[in-house]
Design a protein around this motif. Structure first.
Motif, mmCIF file in Angstrom:
data_model
loop_
_atom_site.group_PDB
_atom_site.id
_atom_site.type_symbol
_atom_site.label_atom_id
_atom_site.label_comp_id
_atom_site.label_asym_id
_atom_site.label_seq_id
_atom_site.Cartn_x
_atom_site.Cartn_y
_atom_site.Cartn_z
ATOM 1 N N TYR A 104 0.625 4.675 8.662
ATOM 2 C CA TYR A 104 1.760 3.970 8.058
ATOM 3 C C TYR A 104 2.414 3.037 9.082
ATOM 4 N N ALA A 105 2.662 3.550 10.268
ATOM 5 C CA ALA A 105 3.309 2.739 11.302
ATOM 6 C C ALA A 105 2.453 1.522 11.655
ATOM 7 N N ARG A 106 1.144 1.694 11.712
ATOM 8 C CA ARG A 106 0.266 0.561 12.006
ATOM 9 C C ARG A 106 0.325 -0.486 10.899
ATOM 10 N N PHE A 131 0.825 -1.211 0.000
ATOM 11 C CA PHE A 131 0.000 0.000 0.000
ATOM 12 C C PHE A 131 0.857 1.258 0.000
ATOM 13 N N TRP A 132 1.956 1.234 0.768
ATOM 14 C CA TRP A 132 2.815 2.416 0.903
ATOM 15 C C TRP A 132 4.009 2.377 -0.040
ATOM 16 N N GLN A 133 4.014 1.469 -0.993
ATOM 17 C CA GLN A 133 5.198 1.257 -1.816
ATOM 18 C C GLN A 133 5.646 2.505 -2.557
ATOM 19 N N VAL A 177 7.477 -12.096 -2.296
ATOM 20 C CA VAL A 177 7.816 -12.577 -3.634
ATOM 21 C C VAL A 177 6.609 -12.466 -4.556
ATOM 22 N N ARG A 178 5.443 -12.821 -4.056
ATOM 23 C CA ARG A 178 4.237 -12.738 -4.873
ATOM 24 C C ARG A 178 3.980 -11.300 -5.324
ATOM 25 N N ARG A 179 4.138 -10.366 -4.409
ATOM 26 C CA ARG A 179 3.899 -8.967 -4.753
ATOM 27 C C ARG A 179 4.973 -8.425 -5.683
ATOM 28 N N ALA A 180 6.217 -8.891 -5.529
ATOM 29 C CA ALA A 180 7.276 -8.483 -6.449
ATOM 30 C C ALA A 180 6.960 -8.952 -7.869
ATOM 31 N N ARG A 181 6.467 -10.165 -7.982
ATOM 32 C CA ARG A 181 6.094 -10.667 -9.306
ATOM 33 C C ARG A 181 4.976 -9.826 -9.918
ATOM 34 N N MET A 182 4.033 -9.409 -9.111
ATOM 35 C CA MET A 182 2.950 -8.560 -9.605
ATOM 36 C C MET A 182 3.502 -7.226 -10.105
ATOM 37 N N CYS A 183 4.449 -6.653 -9.367
ATOM 38 C CA CYS A 183 5.028 -5.370 -9.761
ATOM 39 C C CYS A 183 5.812 -5.487 -11.072
ATOM 40 N N ALA A 184 6.401 -6.661 -11.309
ATOM 41 C CA ALA A 184 7.227 -6.847 -12.500
ATOM 42 C C ALA A 184 6.430 -7.366 -13.690
ATOM 43 N N ALA A 185 5.166 -7.695 -13.473
ATOM 44 C CA ALA A 185 4.362 -8.261 -14.560
ATOM 45 C C ALA A 185 4.236 -7.258 -15.704
ATOM 46 N N VAL A 187 19.239 -9.549 -3.138
ATOM 47 C CA VAL A 187 18.996 -10.274 -1.889
ATOM 48 C C VAL A 187 18.029 -9.486 -1.011
ATOM 49 N N GLY A 188 16.927 -10.125 -0.619
ATOM 50 C CA GLY A 188 15.909 -9.438 0.166
ATOM 51 C C GLY A 188 15.158 -8.452 -0.708
ATOM 52 N N CYS A 189 14.624 -8.942 -1.825
ATOM 53 C CA CYS A 189 14.053 -8.054 -2.850
ATOM 54 C C CYS A 189 12.749 -7.394 -2.424
ATOM 55 N N GLY A 190 12.110 -7.872 -1.351
ATOM 56 C CA GLY A 190 10.854 -7.262 -0.923
ATOM 57 C C GLY A 190 9.838 -7.259 -2.044
ATOM 58 N N THR A 191 9.230 -6.102 -2.294
ATOM 59 C CA THR A 191 8.204 -6.007 -3.327
ATOM 60 C C THR A 191 8.771 -5.700 -4.708
ATOM 61 N N GLY A 192 10.108 -5.803 -4.874
ATOM 62 C CA GLY A 192 10.641 -5.755 -6.224
ATOM 63 C C GLY A 192 11.814 -4.858 -6.511
ATOM 64 N N GLU A 193 12.205 -3.988 -5.582
ATOM 65 C CA GLU A 193 13.331 -3.104 -5.836
ATOM 66 C C GLU A 193 14.510 -3.450 -4.928
ATOM 67 N N PRO A 194 15.740 -3.302 -5.486
ATOM 68 C CA PRO A 194 16.105 -2.671 -6.761
ATOM 69 C C PRO A 194 16.161 -3.607 -7.964
ATOM 70 N N ALA A 195 15.607 -4.822 -7.834
ATOM 71 C CA ALA A 195 15.683 -5.779 -8.929
ATOM 72 C C ALA A 195 15.066 -5.233 -10.213
ATOM 73 N N ILE A 196 13.892 -4.608 -10.091
ATOM 74 C CA ILE A 196 13.200 -4.126 -11.287
ATOM 75 C C ILE A 196 14.019 -3.048 -11.991
ATOM 76 N N SER A 197 14.562 -2.114 -11.221
ATOM 77 C CA SER A 197 15.402 -1.074 -11.819
ATOM 78 C C SER A 197 16.665 -1.662 -12.427
ATOM 79 N N ALA A 198 17.240 -2.669 -11.782
ATOM 80 C CA ALA A 198 18.437 -3.315 -12.329
ATOM 81 C C ALA A 198 18.118 -3.989 -13.658
#
Length: 296
Positions: free
Chosen positions: A229-231, A28-30, A90-98, A59-70
């Motif tokens: 955001y903190a919550r 949500f806050w990406q 990983v699922r959300r990273a794949r969605m971001c890169a789709a 390593v530790g790609c989270g929701t997709g960065e910096p892999a997508i930029s790379a």
């Protein structure tokens, strides 16, 4: 202050559960977070010196960065593999890169148990991921072995908590009454000592090591928006521990402390700007004695 014992297996399971649980909040806050992290992402990509055709591990790609930029930099023939311990990330990273025209592979994997052949990558990236490794020496040694001779590790950790309200403010307020963690427990600031981190890289066989503190900041329209955001991104396990050990009143008091602390960073219009500082590092794998290795 009581110090609890550290259980490495339980820590791994807790990390997986935590990142799964907060993945929706990070999603949500990406956009907001990526704007804040942009200077660090840019630093890592420059430090890695990526070129078309390079193979990159994030390593530790989270929701997709910096892999997508790379991926944009190594296209059309390069390869990017992003790994994360949490399947929801990983699922959300794949969605971001789709739909990207430079395919990127994401996989659920633990950096401390990788099954990849040596010399598989020209560069290893990690943005705020390495500091969660239980055995950092072994992890760094393994990453060096994954690099081609002269390949580059470009990674970001956090500078000390005092330089990082953006990251430390919520934990400091919410966990103020909890016992301190065991000293050997990995965490956001476990690589914040630049001198010690440099020594760890040398011990793992890296050369040409440089470090730089890169300022970042995150802005919120109000204290209330920051609290939301903190919550969304605070590990549920932390709040559960506060409630179990100290009671629901302690959790409410923690949120009140956090609101008061955040108000100290608000300007006259109520906009809250939380500063931070990333410890960015670049290191090169040892060149092969039989050849010059990767130039750069």
């Amino acid at each position: 202050m009581t110090v609890v014992q550290f259980d490495s297996a339980a820590f791994k399971a807790e990390q997986r559960d935590t990142w799964n649980a907060v993945s929706a909040g990070w999603d949500f806050w990406q956009d907001r977070y990526e704007r804040a992290a942009a200077p660090v992402t840019a630093w890592l990509l420059r430090a890695a010196g990526l070129r078309p055709g390079d193979r990159v591990l994030d390593v530790g790609c989270g929701t997709g960065e910096p892999a997508i930029s790379a991926g944009r930099l190594v296209a059309p023939n390069g390869r990017v593999l992003g790994i994360d311990l949490a399947p929801e990330m990983v699922r959300r990273a794949r969605m971001c890169a789709a739909g990207l025209d430079h395919p990127i592979e994401f996989a659920e994997s633990d950096v401390e148990s990788l099954d990849l052949p040596p010399r598989s990558f020209e560069a290893v990236l990690s943005r705020w991921g390495l500091m969660f490794a239980v055995d950092r020496h072994q992890m760094l040694s393994d990453l060096r072995c994954l690099l081609v001779p002269g390949g580059v590790l470009a990674a970001a950790a956090w500078d000390p908590p005092t330089a990082n309200p953006m990251t430390a403010l919520a934990f400091g307020a919410l966990a103020a009454e909890l016992p301190g963690p065991p000293p050997q427990r990995p965490g956001p600031f476990s690589m914040s000592d630049a001198g010690r981190t440099r020594e760890e890289l040398v011990a793992a066989g890296f050369t040409e090591i440089t470090t730089e503190s890169v300022p970042v900041s995150m802005r919120f329209a109000s204290v209330d928006e920051y609290l939301q955001y903190a919550r969304d991104v605070t590990p549920p396990g932390l709040l559960r521990t506060v409630r179990q050990r100290l009671g629901g009143g302690a959790e409410r008091a923690g949120w009140d402390r956090l609101a008061e602390a955040a108000a100290g960073y608000a300007d006259g219009d109520g906009i809250v700007t939380l500063p931070g500082s990333a410890l960015c590092l670049r290191a090169r794998g040892a060149p092969d004695e039989a050849g010059p290795g990767r130039p750069g």
